[in-house]
Design a protein around this motif. Structure first.
Motif, PDB file in Angstrom:
ATOM      1  N   ASP A  62      -0.843  -1.978   0.828  1.00 42.37           N
ATOM      2  CA  ASP A  62      -0.534  -0.549   0.926  1.00 42.37           C
ATOM      3  C   ASP A  62       0.811  -0.327   1.612  1.00 42.37           C
ATOM      4  OD1 ASP A  62      -2.918  -0.107  -0.287  1.00 42.37           O
ATOM      5  OD2 ASP A  62      -3.724   1.241   1.235  1.00 42.37           O
ATOM      6  N   SER A  66       4.440   1.324   0.203  1.00 42.49           N
ATOM      7  CA  SER A  66       5.329   2.240   0.924  1.00 42.49           C
ATOM      8  C   SER A  66       6.760   1.715   0.900  1.00 42.49           C
ATOM      9  CB  SER A  66       4.863   2.401   2.375  1.00 42.49           C
ATOM     10  OG  SER A  66       3.581   2.971   2.442  1.00 42.49           O
ATOM     11  N   ASP A  85       0.797   8.442  -6.820  1.00 45.06           N
ATOM     12  CA  ASP A  85       0.970   8.530  -5.367  1.00 45.06           C
ATOM     13  C   ASP A  85       1.655   9.808  -4.892  1.00 45.06           C
ATOM     14  OD1 ASP A  85      -0.242   6.889  -3.605  1.00 45.06           O
ATOM     15  OD2 ASP A  85       1.405   5.479  -3.365  1.00 45.06           O
ATOM     16  N   SER A  88       1.240  10.952  -1.288  1.00 43.51           N
ATOM     17  CA  SER A  88       2.001  10.263  -0.234  1.00 43.51           C
ATOM     18  C   SER A  88       3.486  10.592  -0.300  1.00 43.51           C
ATOM     19  CB  SER A  88       1.815   8.741  -0.351  1.00 43.51           C
ATOM     20  OG  SER A  88       0.465   8.370  -0.210  1.00 43.51           O
ATOM     21  N   ARG A 158       2.054   3.555   6.658  1.00 42.21           N
ATOM     22  CA  ARG A 158       1.388   4.518   5.801  1.00 42.21           C
ATOM     23  C   ARG A 158       1.392   5.869   6.509  1.00 42.21           C
ATOM     24  NH1 ARG A 158       1.297   3.715   0.740  1.00 42.21           N
ATOM     25  NH2 ARG A 158      -0.676   4.769   0.365  1.00 42.21           N
ATOM     26  N   GLN A 255      -5.933   6.237  -8.459  1.00 41.43           N
ATOM     27  CA  GLN A 255      -5.592   5.815  -7.105  1.00 41.43           C
ATOM     28  C   GLN A 255      -6.799   5.523  -6.223  1.00 41.43           C
ATOM     29  OE1 GLN A 255      -1.849   8.831  -6.905  1.00 41.43           O
ATOM     30  NE2 GLN A 255      -2.396   7.843  -5.005  1.00 41.43           N
TER      31      GLN A 255
END
Length: 507
Positions: A62, A66, A85, A88, A158, A255
């Protein structure tokens, strides 16, 4: 009837600044001045604890997602968010700006999260001070700083630490606005609500307990102005979040489709994981119940219990539908509420030294988990750095690269290796018909006919799971057949969790 509580003590318990003492009482004034900065030492302590070993453990998948997103150009990143995503997106954009200034080393990727957790600690202390007293605030600052989960997500690239920051800020700002409802107090609350939703839409579950807190205070105090102010503020704050919610719903199946519908026992499992330590979770649950029996702190204790428990229960109920959101990191934002509630329980213990001893015991109980999360293999069971070292040592210009993807692409083995490759090692992703950037995705579009994609590549580095003598283990059958038909295995090296094989063309 007289009270045994002195005026200075009452002021301290209310969270208001103590008056300056007269002659013979300089200690009162000093205590008042130092109390104003409790939030600062709590933030610095949390930052210091979170930064211990921050660059030691390798990034897990994860975090590497990023990194991959943040190192794209702004246009490339926005294009990707339209397909995957999106929830995010704000965090990726923030991290993109950060790494463009400070670089993408493991420590630098994680440092923004450590800073966010430090900010959350400050608001937890301010909330404890407003609802209870300075003693509770001090306990809250110390307890929050040493929670294993705070260190874990303060060391993770994250968005979850930023969600904790936004929600803890929103809680304090709500309490502040309810004392004196006015637009200038509702405005920062609106910003905190919007930030929480933009960092992670599931965090908007915190609006449920906030609404209940407003209703409870309205029922007790009949202040309709606060009720209207809250409703209007939330409506305004959600305007920029609604498009993200709609987009996120379209991407949810891809996701988070792997999250299972929870059973009732899932609540207990989530509780253990929420604090990063089952032992700490049990200890917090035990002391968090104490303020409910304390007449002076019953109302704030009920409010904090709502802030901590309602989002977890709501997430469980919502997750009984077609999509599940029931996972500990999605409700990590409840940690400050549980921390303040537990701190109030510790502060209520008598004699007073019992609270300090209990706090020390809780911190000590969490030390094994604190050490574990900082070890090299705490999060990643494979060694991407070692695999990259093997490739870089034997690299020749023009070499190809075949990481195991297919059904296992979510493990991001390609990122695990690519993150550690030096800049002068440029591998050709053999079976990528179109790159991830060109596809506006986290993953490349793979060749439908792998044989045609081999081209004239003379040497190929294949990285698959270890534990078998098959160098093509877990590769899609078409890719494995194409490689086996045109290459021989020149050498193979096993590193932790991975098998790195060099193939040389035979025909």
């Amino acid at each position: 009837m007289t009270s045994s509580t002195t005026a200075p003590e009452a002021a301290a318990g209310s969270g208001r600044p103590l008056p300056h003492g007269g002659a013979g009482r300089p200690d009162v004034s000093l205590a008042a001045r130092t109390a104003r900065y409790d939030w600062l030492w709590a933030a610095l302590l949390t930052l210091a604890v979170a930064c211990v070993g921050i660059g030691r453990a390798q990034p897990w998948r994860d975090e590497l997602a990023s990194w991959n997103a943040a190192t794209r150009s702004t246009g490339e990143l926005v294009g990707m968010l339209g397909h995957v995503d999106a929830v995010s997106g704000l965090y990726y954009l923030l991290l993109h700006g950060w790494v463009s200034v400070f670089g993408d080393s493991t420590a630098m990727l994680r440092l923004p999260s450590a800073l966010a957790m430090a900010g959350a600690a400050a608001f937890a202390v301010l909330t404890a001070r407003r609802l209870f007293d300075r003693r509770t605030a001090v306990f809250a600052g110390l307890l929050f700083a040493f929670l294993p989960a705070v260190s874990r997500y303060g060391q993770e690239a994250r968005s979850y630490a930023f969600v904790v920051l936004a929600v803890s800020a929103a809680t304090w700002l709500l309490l502040r606005a309810l004392e004196r409802p006015a637009p200038r107090r509702w405005a920062p609350y609106a910003l905190a609500v919007a930030a929480a939703g933009l960092f992670h839409v599931v965090s908007l579950l915190f609006l449920l307990p906030h609404g209940l807190i407003v209703l409870l205070r309205w029922w007790q105090e009949r202040k309709g102005r606060a009720l209207v102010g809250f409703a209007v503020t939330v409506a305004v704050a959600l305007v920029p979040v609604v498009p993200l919610v709609l987009l996120g719903q379209r991407q949810a199946g891809r996701q988070i489709g792997w999250i299972k519908t929870p059973h009732l026992r899932g609540i207990a499992d989530l509780w253990n994981n929420l604090f990063g330590s089952p032992t700490i979770g049990l200890a917090v649950a035990a002391v968090a119940l104490l303020p409910l029996a304390w007449s002076r702190g019953r109302r704030p204790a009920v409010e904090l219990l709502l802030a901590g428990a309602a989002p977890i229960l709501a997430a469980w109920v919502v997750s009984q539908g077609s999509t599940s959101y029931f996972i500990d990191r999605y409700v990590l934002f409840t940690l400050p509420a549980w921390t303040v509630l537990a701190a109030a329980g510790l502060a209520a213990l008598r004699p007073r030294v019992a609270g300090a001893l209990a706090l020390a015991a809780v911190v000590l109980l969490g030390l094994p988990d604190q050490r574990q999360l900082r070890t090299e293999w705490a999060r990643v069971g494979l060694d991407g750095e070692a695999a990259a070292r093997v490739i870089s040592q034997g690299y020749r210009p023009g070499d190809g690269f075949v990481p195991v993807r297919g059904g296992d692409r979510v493990f991001m083995i390609d990122f695990q290796v690519e993150y550690f490759l030096p800049e002068n090692v440029r591998l050709r992703d053999v079976f990528a018909e179109r790159s991830a950037v060109a596809s506006d995705d986290l993953f490349p579009k793979e060749c439908a006919q792998p044989v045609r994609c081999l081209g004239s590549t003379q040497r190929v580095w294949v990285v698959t799971w270890s534990g078998t003598k098959n160098p093509y283990h877990k590769l899609p059958k078409e890719q494995a057949d194409a490689l086996a038909a045109h290459y021989r295995v020149a050498e193979s090296r096993t590193v932790r969790g991975l098998e790195v094989s060099l193939l040389e063309r035979v025909k």
